[in-house]
Design a protein around this motif. Sequence first.
Motif, PDB file in Angstrom:
ATOM      1  N   ASN A  76      19.920  27.858 -10.041  1.00  0.00           N
ATOM      2  CA  ASN A  76      19.247  28.815 -10.916  1.00  0.00           C
ATOM      3  C   ASN A  76      18.140  28.205 -11.755  1.00  0.00           C
ATOM      4  N   SER A  85      20.634  37.208 -13.707  1.00  0.00           N
ATOM      5  CA  SER A  85      19.950  36.122 -12.992  1.00  0.00           C
ATOM      6  C   SER A  85      19.489  36.639 -11.632  1.00  0.00           C
ATOM      7  N   SER A 140      13.758  31.352 -12.074  1.00  0.00           N
ATOM      8  CA  SER A 140      12.935  32.225 -12.929  1.00  0.00           C
ATOM      9  C   SER A 140      11.443  31.971 -12.697  1.00  0.00           C
TER      10      SER A 140
END
Lengths: 336, 202
Positions: free
Chosen positions: B9, B75, B13
Amino acid sequence: MKANPQIDELLCSFIDGELSLRQQTEVQRLVARDAEVAKRLRQLQNCSNLVNALPVEQAPVDMLEQIKRSLERQSLLSERSVSAGTHAGAWHLKVRRFVAAAAMIALMGGLGAVVYQIVAPVSPGTSGPVAIDTPRPAPVIPELLPPVAAPMVVSGPGFSGRLELRTAALTQADAFLKAAIEDNGLKGLTQVQTLPDRRIYQIECSREGLDRLVADLGTIWRNFESASLVVNTDSFTEPVVLESVTPRQTAQIIGQDSAEACVEAARRAAVLSRFAQAMPGREILSTLENDQITAIAMPEIPRPRQASNDPETKVIEAPPQGGVQTSLTIVLLNTQ
Amino acid sequence: MPLSAASINIDDSVLVQRSQTGDLEAMERLILKYQSRIFNVVLKMCGNSDDAAELTQETFVKVIESIEKFKGKSSFYTWVFRIAVNLTLNYCQRTARMATRSLDAEENESDSQGRQGLKEFLSDDSAADPAVLAQRRELCDLAKAALLKLEEPQRAVMVLRDIEGMNYAEIAEVLNVELGTVRSRLSRARSHLREILEAMQK
């Protein structure tokens, strides 16, 4: 050990590390004390391990290309649908334009009808409320009264039609007709249209007024090259055309009490006229031309007369109002 | 061991932001990053590699179409799995009868060696080593078949936990259920899987 859902949940959470530190300690103590709980823990752990041991499958190597192709397909499909939508939009636009035009025409027609209803004089052909009129006293001229003249108390539509008179002397005929209209007090009820080859007089008046005018015209009838009478019927059927009509036939048709009776009389006259034309020797036709038959059944046409013999103090008698309303369009056609 | 979701993760983004501005390379990187994991989860849920490939493909098409609407409230990892799982669950519901018939046929075809291995696995009270289990192909085939016999919600939660390695919170987010529901559903799934396996070795 029989499965206990609450214990199983606790043990699963323990296996997955989803318990707090204190809860983990409690489960460890429980497992240490109870062999059945310990066994159940191993069973659940083994289930988890077995699933976790399943081989990891890799995505097809061309997955990215497949995704791109799929996107291209979707893009093409959406373009097609947009294109189809454009065509459909164009078609809808045409339909909408057509409907809008039709609506405009209908609206204009409706408005025209309303305006006509407002500005046009009452036509005998229009169905309106039937008014009960108080009969006005007819001029007392005993010798000129029709034999079966009865006071008309109910107003209603009567004759409606067109009289076409062909003449080589348009100016003279026009002058005569103007004078006749004026003499019979119909000037205010007449609309005149002057064209190079014709004069059109649209007269809306009572049946009696029209009778008088036709009687006046009868005096010069032979000067016309031809005369034809078109009797209007209702809007759904063809008008009745009577060729070579005589003044008496005209007077007879106009003299009917209703529009339907006028049409019926015109049809009878037309049949008789055609029959006469077909007969050898034309005896009937000559009889018709001489008005021998129609004269039998015809009432005398009341002639206009002056109220005073003094030309200086000439008073024009207005035709009696009320009664059966008629509409006649006289067309003087120049044949030269 | 399942892959760690948290480690992946880190730069999601950034890639998502670049994808949202029309950066195709960033989107390709996201696809390459998740395609096999998505495919693996979908395959374990639906049991057919062709369908799994198609569902994976469909998942990423939806991701690309919807990436501009992704607000980052969850997420990207759980968002993409949510799309995949929902598509797969819908697919499973549509093809439930076919899948059941297929499983019955596979079960009948399983050889005696597999049944023997399963018997040993179930009777062994010691904790099994997943690495050892993975080498026993027949046992794995039976496990896959048993997994497909679970009800879809239980299968989904078990696959996400034991194959994808999600924690309960992530599973709850992907499946859009409460944490307690994940807990109870996973517990029942494991218990039920054991019962299915016991029934299969008889």
